[in-house]
Motif scaffolding. Structure first.
Motif, short mmCIF file in Angstrom:
data_model
loop_
_atom_site.label_atom_id
_atom_site.label_comp_id
_atom_site.label_asym_id
_atom_site.label_seq_id
_atom_site.Cartn_x
_atom_site.Cartn_y
_atom_site.Cartn_z
N ALA A 118 31.81 38.63 47.69
CA ALA A 118 32.92 39.26 46.98
C ALA A 118 34.03 39.65 47.95
O ALA A 118 33.77 40.08 49.08
CB ALA A 118 32.44 40.50 46.23
N ALA A 119 35.26 39.50 47.48
CA ALA A 119 36.43 39.89 48.28
C ALA A 119 37.51 40.39 47.34
O ALA A 119 37.83 39.75 46.33
CB ALA A 119 36.95 38.72 49.10
N GLY A 120 38.07 41.55 47.67
CA GLY A 120 39.14 42.11 46.87
C GLY A 120 40.49 41.52 47.26
O GLY A 120 40.67 40.98 48.34
N PHE A 121 41.45 41.62 46.34
CA PHE A 121 42.82 41.21 46.64
C PHE A 121 43.78 42.15 45.92
O PHE A 121 43.44 42.76 44.88
CB PHE A 121 43.08 39.76 46.22
N SER A 122 44.95 42.32 46.46
CA SER A 122 45.95 43.22 45.88
C SER A 122 47.33 42.60 45.99
O SER A 122 47.72 42.10 47.05
CB SER A 122 45.92 44.57 46.60
N VAL A 127 45.67 43.59 40.81
CA VAL A 127 44.66 43.84 41.83
C VAL A 127 43.35 43.30 41.28
O VAL A 127 43.14 43.27 40.06
CB VAL A 127 44.59 45.35 42.15
N GLY A 128 42.47 42.84 42.17
CA GLY A 128 41.26 42.25 41.63
C GLY A 128 40.19 41.97 42.67
O GLY A 128 40.31 42.33 43.84
N VAL A 129 39.13 41.29 42.20
CA VAL A 129 37.99 40.90 43.03
C VAL A 129 37.59 39.47 42.66
O VAL A 129 37.53 39.13 41.48
CB VAL A 129 36.77 41.81 42.83
N ARG A 130 37.32 38.66 43.69
CA ARG A 130 36.76 37.32 43.48
C ARG A 130 35.30 37.32 43.92
O ARG A 130 34.98 37.76 45.02
CB ARG A 130 37.53 36.27 44.27
N PHE A 131 34.45 36.83 43.04
CA PHE A 131 33.02 36.73 43.31
C PHE A 131 32.63 35.26 43.43
O PHE A 131 33.06 34.43 42.61
CB PHE A 131 32.21 37.36 42.17
#
Length: 350
Positions: A118-122, A127-131
């Motif tokens: 998982a990695a967040g992004f903004s 804003v979000g998270v990719r799994f």
């Protein structure tokens, strides 16, 4: 927009990370890299109170079994597969049996017990998270190595967008969904029976006594499954229709959607004023009114019980591998599986 990461615990040395997404209007979503579980969605009611509108266990240890699949991503195949088997390209496959002789929600581990990368992004407006997860050939009995990406995105319109992408090196069944239980009263202070549900659907799938589609696609007219003008969930569970009664007095049924990205699913709680609008490109939605939620487990600071939450599982029609007249759920080798569902939260001040 704000993104916060917090280490919650670990499983066999692997850290469990909570990602909290916040927009500029105070809406917050918290999710875990374990099962892509959504544990909190904070949105306002008509009095401006921000409360959690999804069910979550009080203790993380309860997620290690998670019998109700709270908040998880379900895969490889959402729903039940009769007799835990299917035939594809003249070859028979045997899947893991985890509900009597049937296969439910991807099997013993499925995607709901996976620790995802998982990695967040903004960005300025989201804003979000990719799994990410690789489901290997033979996992739970399925063919092919499948690379899966699930993205949760929160924007300033108070919308959660879940995007699913996958690619396989062999033909394989695949249909993903999210199994979050919604309760718009906030912090589970009431059950969902006074919620009103409206769905743009002319047809539903009757179930057999193992809760698997019979293959019939039935008109909703004159049945408790006619939600085109909306119904309270209390009205549904009080029905004497056999389909409502034998699944535990409620819904556990697939609806065939008439429309996509046209406010096709609307859930409303009159007392709080909160509305959830669900839009999707999937052919159907399985509506589950929590008829078999366990009694006495600690969720949201209260003890769990029937009808404490409702699932709106956008997906391909269950057991499609055995019904050629259903839309296919087969992902062909090298092709890209792509699906998006949007959850928009609104408030009525009337």
């Amino acid at each position: 927009m704000k993104l916060v990461q917090e280490r919650r615990t670990e499983i066999n040395g692997h850290p469990i990370i909570a990602f909290t997404l916040a927009n500029d209007h105070g809406m917050e979503i918290t999710c875990l890299n374990y099962g892509c579980m959504i544990t909190s969605i904070l949105v306002p009611d008509k009095n401006g109170n921000y409360e959690n509108v999804v069910l979550a266990f009080d203790e993380f240890s309860s997620y290690l079994t998670n019998r109700p699949y709270l908040g998880t991503v379900i895969g490889r195949v959402a729903g039940r597969i009769k007799n835990s088997c299917f035939e594809l390209n003249r070859k028979k496959y045997k899947l893991y049996e985890n509900e009597n002789k049937n296969h439910l929600h991807g099997g013993k581990k499925g995607f709901h017990h996976v620790i995802w990368q998982a990695a967040g992004f903004s960005k300025k407006e989201e804003v979000g998270v990719r799994f990410l997860h690789r489901s290997v050939d033979g996992e739970e009995g399925y063919p092919g190595n499948v690379d899966v990406q699930v993205t949760y995105t929160l924007n300033n319109q108070n919308e959660l967008i879940i995007s699913y992408h996958a690619i396989s090196d062999q033909d394989t069944p695949l249909t993903l969904t999210n199994h979050t239980y919604f309760n718009l009263s906030g912090n589970a202070q009431r059950d969902i029976l006074q919620h009103e549900l409206k769905i743009k659907s002319d047809r539903f799938l009757p179930l057999d006594h193992e809760f698997i589609p019979t293959g019939e696609i039935k008109d909703v007219a004159g049945t408790p499954f006619d939600l085109r003008q909306g119904k309270t969930l209390k009205e549904v569970i009080n029905s004497t229709d056999p389909q409502i009664c034998f699944v535990g007095h409620g819904y556990d049924h697939p609806f065939v959607l008439n429309a996509h990205y046209e406010e096709e699913i609307v859930l409303f709680d009159p007392k709080s004023g909160r509305t959830l609008v669900v839009e999707t490109d999937e052919p159907g939605v399985v509506v589950y009114t929590g008829n078999h939620l366990p009694n006495g487990e600690k969720m949201n600071g209260v003890l769990s019980r029937k009808y404490l939450g409702i699932c709106l599982e956008t997906q391909a029609l269950p057991d499609a591998v055995h019904h050629p007249h259903f839309p296919s759920c087969i992902l062909r080798a090298g092709e890209v599986y792509s699906s998006t569902t949007k959850y928009a939260f609104r408030v009525s001040y009337e």
